[in-house]
Design a protein around this motif. Structure first.
Motif, PDB file in Angstrom:
ATOM      1  N   LEU A   1      -1.526   8.824   5.996  1.00 60.23           N
ATOM      2  CA  LEU A   1      -0.118   8.583   6.267  1.00 60.23           C
ATOM      3  C   LEU A   1       0.503   7.903   5.056  1.00 60.23           C
ATOM      4  O   LEU A   1      -0.088   6.971   4.494  1.00 60.23           O
ATOM      5  CB  LEU A   1       0.050   7.696   7.509  1.00 60.23           C
ATOM      6  N   PHE A   2       1.713   8.354   4.654  1.00 58.01           N
ATOM      7  CA  PHE A   2       2.338   7.768   3.470  1.00 58.01           C
ATOM      8  C   PHE A   2       3.844   8.017   3.506  1.00 58.01           C
ATOM      9  O   PHE A   2       4.321   8.998   4.095  1.00 58.01           O
ATOM     10  CB  PHE A   2       1.737   8.346   2.188  1.00 58.01           C
ATOM     11  N   PRO A   3       4.634   7.129   2.884  1.00 58.85           N
ATOM     12  CA  PRO A   3       6.085   7.327   2.819  1.00 58.85           C
ATOM     13  C   PRO A   3       6.434   8.271   1.672  1.00 58.85           C
ATOM     14  O   PRO A   3       5.708   8.349   0.676  1.00 58.85           O
ATOM     15  CB  PRO A   3       6.622   5.914   2.577  1.00 58.85           C
ATOM     16  N   SER A   4       7.565   8.974   1.799  1.00 65.19           N
ATOM     17  CA  SER A   4       7.984   9.886   0.737  1.00 65.19           C
ATOM     18  C   SER A   4       8.501   9.137  -0.489  1.00 65.19           C
ATOM     19  O   SER A   4       8.614   9.718  -1.576  1.00 65.19           O
ATOM     20  CB  SER A   4       9.071  10.835   1.262  1.00 65.19           C
ATOM     21  N   ALA A   5       8.823   7.858  -0.326  1.00 62.99           N
ATOM     22  CA  ALA A   5       9.269   7.021  -1.444  1.00 62.99           C
ATOM     23  C   ALA A   5       8.830   5.587  -1.192  1.00 62.99           C
ATOM     24  O   ALA A   5       8.751   5.144  -0.046  1.00 62.99           O
ATOM     25  CB  ALA A   5      10.788   7.090  -1.598  1.00 62.99           C
ATOM     26  N   GLY A   6       8.520   4.862  -2.241  1.00 64.87           N
ATOM     27  CA  GLY A   6       8.143   3.461  -2.107  1.00 64.87           C
ATOM     28  C   GLY A   6       6.758   3.262  -1.521  1.00 64.87           C
ATOM     29  O   GLY A   6       5.905   4.153  -1.558  1.00 64.87           O
ATOM     30  N   THR A   7       6.551   2.088  -0.955  1.00 60.08           N
ATOM     31  CA  THR A   7       5.266   1.713  -0.366  1.00 60.08           C
ATOM     32  C   THR A   7       5.498   1.151   1.035  1.00 60.08           C
ATOM     33  O   THR A   7       6.634   0.922   1.439  1.00 60.08           O
ATOM     34  CB  THR A   7       4.564   0.649  -1.229  1.00 60.08           C
ATOM     35  N   PHE A   8       4.404   0.901   1.748  1.00 61.41           N
ATOM     36  CA  PHE A   8       4.520   0.302   3.075  1.00 61.41           C
ATOM     37  C   PHE A   8       4.735  -1.207   2.951  1.00 61.41           C
ATOM     38  O   PHE A   8       4.078  -1.877   2.158  1.00 61.41           O
ATOM     39  CB  PHE A   8       3.252   0.546   3.887  1.00 61.41           C
ATOM     40  N   ASN A   9       5.640  -1.724   3.776  1.00 60.55           N
ATOM     41  CA  ASN A   9       5.791  -3.172   3.938  1.00 60.55           C
ATOM     42  C   ASN A   9       5.040  -3.670   5.162  1.00 60.55           C
ATOM     43  O   ASN A   9       4.508  -4.780   5.178  1.00 60.55           O
ATOM     44  CB  ASN A   9       7.265  -3.560   4.079  1.00 60.55           C
ATOM     45  N   ASP A  10       5.035  -2.831   6.212  1.00 62.92           N
ATOM     46  CA  ASP A  10       4.474  -3.262   7.488  1.00 62.92           C
ATOM     47  C   ASP A  10       4.084  -2.035   8.296  1.00 62.92           C
ATOM     48  O   ASP A  10       4.806  -1.042   8.310  1.00 62.92           O
ATOM     49  CB  ASP A  10       5.511  -4.092   8.248  1.00 62.92           C
TER      50      ASP A  10
ATOM     51  N   ASP B   1       0.847  -1.198   0.000  1.00 60.98           N
ATOM     52  CA  ASP B   1       0.000   0.000   0.000  1.00 60.98           C
ATOM     53  C   ASP B   1       0.883   1.249   0.000  1.00 60.98           C
ATOM     54  O   ASP B   1       1.849   1.343   0.764  1.00 60.98           O
ATOM     55  CB  ASP B   1      -0.918   0.032   1.218  1.00 60.98           C
ATOM     56  N   SER B   2       0.538   2.224  -0.832  1.00 64.08           N
ATOM     57  CA  SER B   2       1.328   3.451  -0.914  1.00 64.08           C
ATOM     58  C   SER B   2       0.900   4.476   0.124  1.00 64.08           C
ATOM     59  O   SER B   2       1.623   5.444   0.365  1.00 64.08           O
ATOM     60  CB  SER B   2       1.214   4.058  -2.316  1.00 64.08           C
TER      61      SER B   2
END
Length: 201
Positions: A182-191, A43-44
């Motif tokens: 909530l989201f990461p500045s790069a890539g996607t969530f792993n956990d 999920d991004s």
């Protein structure tokens, strides 16, 4: 509901204790579990709505085991009562961290921005990050504009340094806040597991 427990003495007597007085994940020292969510790998972003209401004035949010597919900052935006993600320049923030070699790391908005940076430097994608956030009166009252703060720990991507941090955020709006994205500045969530608790303590 009641629970049957033994007497504290050696008399062998039994007594009942009402469920409301027994600590649990749903009722812990006056805090009520509102949401417990685990994100799906790949999920991004995650958007949680309907979290905040007039029932509670104070909220604690636990972000546990956050890992992303790429080294990244963790970013956040507020969701208003109409379930609208606020992506306009409405956020100011300041943060401070210290690493295991006594190096200081800082971050700040330098004026209103369209998203919130949670931590002051990029975290490693092969490590997990944990942090906790506190909000008071996120729905606002009159001209009140919500402020909140966080603290946590992560391993910085450069130099593999464990980093302790805290931050403060102001949402420049009187529109009631009911959730967040909530989201990461790069890539996607792993956990990632998120627990939201409310209370009037």
């Amino acid at each position: 509901d009641k629970f049957l427990v033994s007497d504290a003495s050696d008399s062998g007597n039994l007594k009942y204790v009402e469920k409301q007085y027994v600590s649990s994940a749903e009722n812990w020292d006056g805090w009520k579990l509102i949401r417990d969510t685990t994100i799906s790998t790949g999920d991004s972003y995650i958007t949680l709505t309907g979290l905040f209401s007039d029932t509670y004035e104070n909220y604690v949010i636990n972000f546990m085991g956050l890992q992303s597919s790429s080294a990244a900052y963790v970013l956040m935006q507020m969701v208003t009562g109409s379930n609208t993600v606020v992506s306009s320049s409405s956020y100011t923030y300041a943060m401070y961290g210290q690493q295991d070699d006594n190096t200081k790391v800082e971050g700040y908005s330098n004026g209103a921005q369209d998203k919130i940076y949670i931590q002051p430097s990029v975290h490693r994608n092969d490590e997990h990050m944990n942090f906790q956030m506190w909000l008071s009166r996120p729905k606002g009252i009159g001209t009140y504009k919500p402020t909140f703060h966080s603290k946590g720990a992560y391993v910085q991507n450069s130099g593999t340094k464990i980093t302790s941090f805290h931050n403060a955020v102001r949402f420049d709006s009187t529109t009631e806040v009911t959730g967040f994205k909530l989201f990461p500045s790069a890539g996607t969530f792993n956990d990632l597991q998120i627990q939201v608790l409310g209370g009037n303590t």
